[in-house]
Design a protein around this motif. Structure first.
Motif, PDB file in Angstrom:
ATOM      1  N   PRO A  86       0.801  -1.225   0.000  1.00 36.40           N
ATOM      2  CA  PRO A  86       0.000   0.000   0.000  1.00 36.40           C
ATOM      3  C   PRO A  86       0.831   1.270   0.000  1.00 36.40           C
ATOM      4  CG  PRO A  86      -0.053  -1.040   2.166  1.00 36.40           C
ATOM      5  CD  PRO A  86       0.615  -2.011   1.237  1.00 36.40           C
ATOM      6  N   VAL A  87       2.081   1.190   0.452  1.00 34.54           N
ATOM      7  CA  VAL A  87       2.922   2.387   0.513  1.00 34.54           C
ATOM      8  C   VAL A  87       3.217   2.911  -0.890  1.00 34.54           C
ATOM      9  CG1 VAL A  87       5.111   3.371   1.282  1.00 34.54           C
ATOM     10  CG2 VAL A  87       3.923   1.703   2.720  1.00 34.54           C
ATOM     11  N   ILE A  88       3.667   2.038  -1.782  1.00 34.55           N
ATOM     12  CA  ILE A  88       3.989   2.491  -3.142  1.00 34.55           C
ATOM     13  C   ILE A  88       2.713   2.829  -3.907  1.00 34.55           C
ATOM     14  CG2 ILE A  88       4.075   0.160  -4.184  1.00 34.55           C
ATOM     15  CD1 ILE A  88       6.413   1.202  -5.906  1.00 34.55           C
ATOM     16  N   LEU A  89       1.629   2.081  -3.677  1.00 38.68           N
ATOM     17  CA  LEU A  89       0.389   2.371  -4.394  1.00 38.68           C
ATOM     18  C   LEU A  89      -0.183   3.723  -3.975  1.00 38.68           C
ATOM     19  CD1 LEU A  89      -1.377  -1.121  -4.357  1.00 38.68           C
ATOM     20  CD2 LEU A  89       0.070  -0.140  -6.142  1.00 38.68           C
ATOM     21  N   ASP A  90      -0.139   4.008  -2.688  1.00 41.57           N
ATOM     22  CA  ASP A  90      -0.647   5.305  -2.225  1.00 41.57           C
ATOM     23  C   ASP A  90       0.216   6.453  -2.731  1.00 41.57           C
ATOM     24  OD1 ASP A  90      -2.749   4.117  -0.915  1.00 41.57           O
ATOM     25  OD2 ASP A  90      -1.829   4.213   1.071  1.00 41.57           O
ATOM     26  N   TRP A  91       1.528   6.246  -2.784  1.00 42.24           N
ATOM     27  CA  TRP A  91       2.405   7.292  -3.301  1.00 42.24           C
ATOM     28  C   TRP A  91       2.122   7.553  -4.778  1.00 42.24           C
ATOM     29  CZ3 TRP A  91       6.354   7.525  -7.010  1.00 42.24           C
ATOM     30  CH2 TRP A  91       7.073   8.729  -7.013  1.00 42.24           C
ATOM     31  N   LEU A  92       1.924   6.490  -5.538  1.00 43.03           N
ATOM     32  CA  LEU A  92       1.612   6.651  -6.958  1.00 43.03           C
ATOM     33  C   LEU A  92       0.302   7.418  -7.149  1.00 43.03           C
ATOM     34  CD1 LEU A  92       2.562   3.118  -8.337  1.00 43.03           C
ATOM     35  CD2 LEU A  92       3.744   5.273  -8.813  1.00 43.03           C
ATOM     36  N   ARG A  93      -0.667   7.170  -6.293  1.00 41.58           N
ATOM     37  CA  ARG A  93      -1.960   7.862  -6.417  1.00 41.58           C
ATOM     38  C   ARG A  93      -1.827   9.363  -6.210  1.00 41.58           C
ATOM     39  NH1 ARG A  93      -3.889   3.030  -3.168  1.00 41.58           N
ATOM     40  NH2 ARG A  93      -4.780   1.623  -4.751  1.00 41.58           N
ATOM     41  N   ALA A 113      -1.642   0.210 -12.797  1.00 47.15           N
ATOM     42  CA  ALA A 113      -2.968  -0.380 -12.993  1.00 47.15           C
ATOM     43  C   ALA A 113      -3.590  -0.768 -11.659  1.00 47.15           C
ATOM     44  CB  ALA A 113      -2.870  -1.595 -13.906  1.00 47.15           C
ATOM     45  N   ARG A 114      -2.807  -1.381 -10.789  1.00 46.81           N
ATOM     46  CA  ARG A 114      -3.319  -1.812  -9.484  1.00 46.81           C
ATOM     47  C   ARG A 114      -3.753  -0.605  -8.639  1.00 46.81           C
ATOM     48  NH1 ARG A 114      -2.707  -6.812  -6.970  1.00 46.81           N
ATOM     49  NH2 ARG A 114      -3.797  -6.795  -4.967  1.00 46.81           N
ATOM     50  N   ALA A 115      -3.085   0.520  -8.833  1.00 48.44           N
ATOM     51  CA  ALA A 115      -3.454   1.742  -8.113  1.00 48.44           C
ATOM     52  C   ALA A 115      -4.716   2.379  -8.662  1.00 48.44           C
ATOM     53  CB  ALA A 115      -2.297   2.744  -8.169  1.00 48.44           C
ATOM     54  N   GLY A 116      -5.247   1.838  -9.762  1.00 42.68           N
ATOM     55  CA  GLY A 116      -6.474   2.353 -10.351  1.00 42.68           C
ATOM     56  C   GLY A 116      -6.285   3.548 -11.254  1.00 42.68           C
ATOM     57  N   LEU A 117      -5.028   3.865 -11.567  1.00 46.93           N
ATOM     58  CA  LEU A 117      -4.739   5.088 -12.310  1.00 46.93           C
ATOM     59  C   LEU A 117      -4.877   4.932 -13.820  1.00 46.93           C
ATOM     60  CD1 LEU A 117      -1.693   6.006 -10.101  1.00 46.93           C
ATOM     61  CD2 LEU A 117      -3.845   7.274 -10.187  1.00 46.93           C
ATOM     62  N   LEU A 118      -4.951   3.695 -14.293  1.00 44.93           N
ATOM     63  CA  LEU A 118      -5.077   3.451 -15.728  1.00 44.93           C
ATOM     64  C   LEU A 118      -6.502   3.073 -16.136  1.00 44.93           C
ATOM     65  CD1 LEU A 118      -1.795   1.478 -16.559  1.00 44.93           C
ATOM     66  CD2 LEU A 118      -2.419   3.753 -17.370  1.00 44.93           C
ATOM     67  N   ASP A 119      -7.430   3.104 -15.216  1.00 44.63           N
ATOM     68  CA  ASP A 119      -8.809   2.732 -15.543  1.00 44.63           C
ATOM     69  C   ASP A 119      -9.323   3.576 -16.706  1.00 44.63           C
ATOM     70  OD1 ASP A 119      -8.665   0.988 -13.453  1.00 44.63           O
ATOM     71  OD2 ASP A 119     -10.145   2.005 -12.186  1.00 44.63           O
ATOM     72  N   GLY A 120      -9.860   2.888 -17.721  1.00 46.13           N
ATOM     73  CA  GLY A 120     -10.397   3.569 -18.892  1.00 46.13           C
ATOM     74  C   GLY A 120      -9.348   3.999 -19.899  1.00 46.13           C
ATOM     75  N   ARG A 121      -8.086   3.700 -19.622  1.00 46.66           N
ATOM     76  CA  ARG A 121      -6.993   4.066 -20.529  1.00 46.66           C
ATOM     77  C   ARG A 121      -6.522   2.842 -21.318  1.00 46.66           C
ATOM     78  NH1 ARG A 121      -5.985   9.656 -20.887  1.00 46.66           N
ATOM     79  NH2 ARG A 121      -6.158  10.591 -18.820  1.00 46.66           N
ATOM     80  N   ARG A 122      -5.908   3.115 -22.469  1.00 46.89           N
ATOM     81  CA  ARG A 122      -5.234   2.064 -23.234  1.00 46.89           C
ATOM     82  C   ARG A 122      -3.828   1.894 -22.679  1.00 46.89           C
ATOM     83  NH1 ARG A 122      -3.849   3.481 -27.844  1.00 46.89           N
ATOM     84  NH2 ARG A 122      -4.027   1.535 -29.019  1.00 46.89           N
TER      85      ARG A 122
END
Length: 207
Positions: A86-93, A113-122
Motif C-alpha cells: 500500500p505504501v507504493i500504491l498510495d504514493w503513486l496515487r 494499474a493496481r493503483a487504479g490510475l489506468l482505468d479507462g486508458r489504453r
C-alpha cells in the motif's frame, strides 16, 4: 517546435526491479543535460537491489521526494510483491496525477494499474507476463500487440528493451523528433519508431 524547459524525472525503484527497464530509458533522458533533472526515489532512501543483483542508490524516500514532471516506473520480478504494497500504491496515487507524463516499462504497468490510475486508458506491458499484469487492472483497455502505447499523460511499454523505444517517443513528443533522432544515433541504438511493431505478442500467443 522544441520545448526547452527543465523537467524533473523521478525514477522509481523497489526491490527486484529490472535493470534495463530503468537504465535504458535513463540513458536517453540522462543525455538531455539542461533539459531533464533525474532524481531516484524508493519507499526509503538508500540502496535498492535489482532483480539482477546490482543495487542503485535512491536519493529520496517517497515522503521527501520533490514533485516530478516525469515518472519512470520499471518492471521486474519485484512487482509481484509491490502490487500488494500500500505504501507504493498510495504514493503513486498522489505523484502520478501531478506528473506531465508517467512512463511504465514491462510489468511496471501493473503497479499503476493496481493503483487504479489506468482505468479507462489504453495500455500495454510485457507479453510474457501479459495475463498477470492485465489481472491487476480489469478496467484498463489492454493492448495485446504494441511496442508501446501513449494515452493522455501515460506511456506504457512492452518488455524491457521496449522502454528505450518508448522513452525516445516521449522525448520526441515533449522536446523534438530531432533530439530523439540524435540520441538514437549517439547511442548507436536502432530505434523502432512504429509503436505497433510487436513480434513478441505473436510469440506469446496474444494475437
Amino acid at each position: 517546435m522544441s520545448d526547452s524547459r527543465v523537467r524533473r524525472l523521478g525514477a522509481v525503484f523497489y526491490p527486484g526491479f529490472e535493470l534495463l527497464d530503468t537504465f535504458g530509458p535513463l540513458e536517453m533522458f540522462g543525455n538531455l543535460q539542461g533539459l531533464v533533472e533525474i532524481v531516484t526515489v524508493a519507499e526509503r532512501a538508500g540502496a535498492v537491489a535489482s532483480a539482477q543483483g546490482p543495487a542503485v542508490l535512491a536519493t529520496h524516500g517517497f515522503a521527501e521526494c520533490p514533485p516530478c514532471d516525469l515518472l519512470l516506473i520499471p518492471g521486474g520480478m519485484g512487482t509481484r510483491a509491490e502490487v500488494d504494497n500500500p505504501v507504493i500504491l498510495d504514493w503513486l496515487r498522489v505523484a502520478v496525477p501531478r506528473a506531465e507524463v508517467t512512463m511504465t516499462v514491462c510489468t511496471g504497468t501493473a503497479l499503476v494499474a493496481r493503483a487504479g490510475l489506468l482505468d479507462g486508458r489504453r495500455a500495454t506491458t510485457n507479453k510474457m507476463f501479459f495475463q498477470w499484469v492485465a489481472e491487476q487492472g480489469p478496467r484498463v483497455e489492454w493492448v495485446r500487440a504494441a511496442r508501446w502505447v501513449e494515452d493522455g499523460p501515460f506511456a506504457t511499454s512492452s518488455g524491457v528493451s521496449a522502454g528505450i523505444d518508448m522513452a525516445l517517443a516521449v522525448i520526441a513528443r515533449l522536446i523534438s523528433p530531432e533530439v530523439s533522432d540524435n540520441l538514437a544515433i549517439a547511442t548507436e541504438y536502432d530505434w523502432h519508431r512504429d509503436a505497433s511493431w510487436d513480434p513478441f505478442a505473436k510469440i506469446h500467443g496474444l494475437v
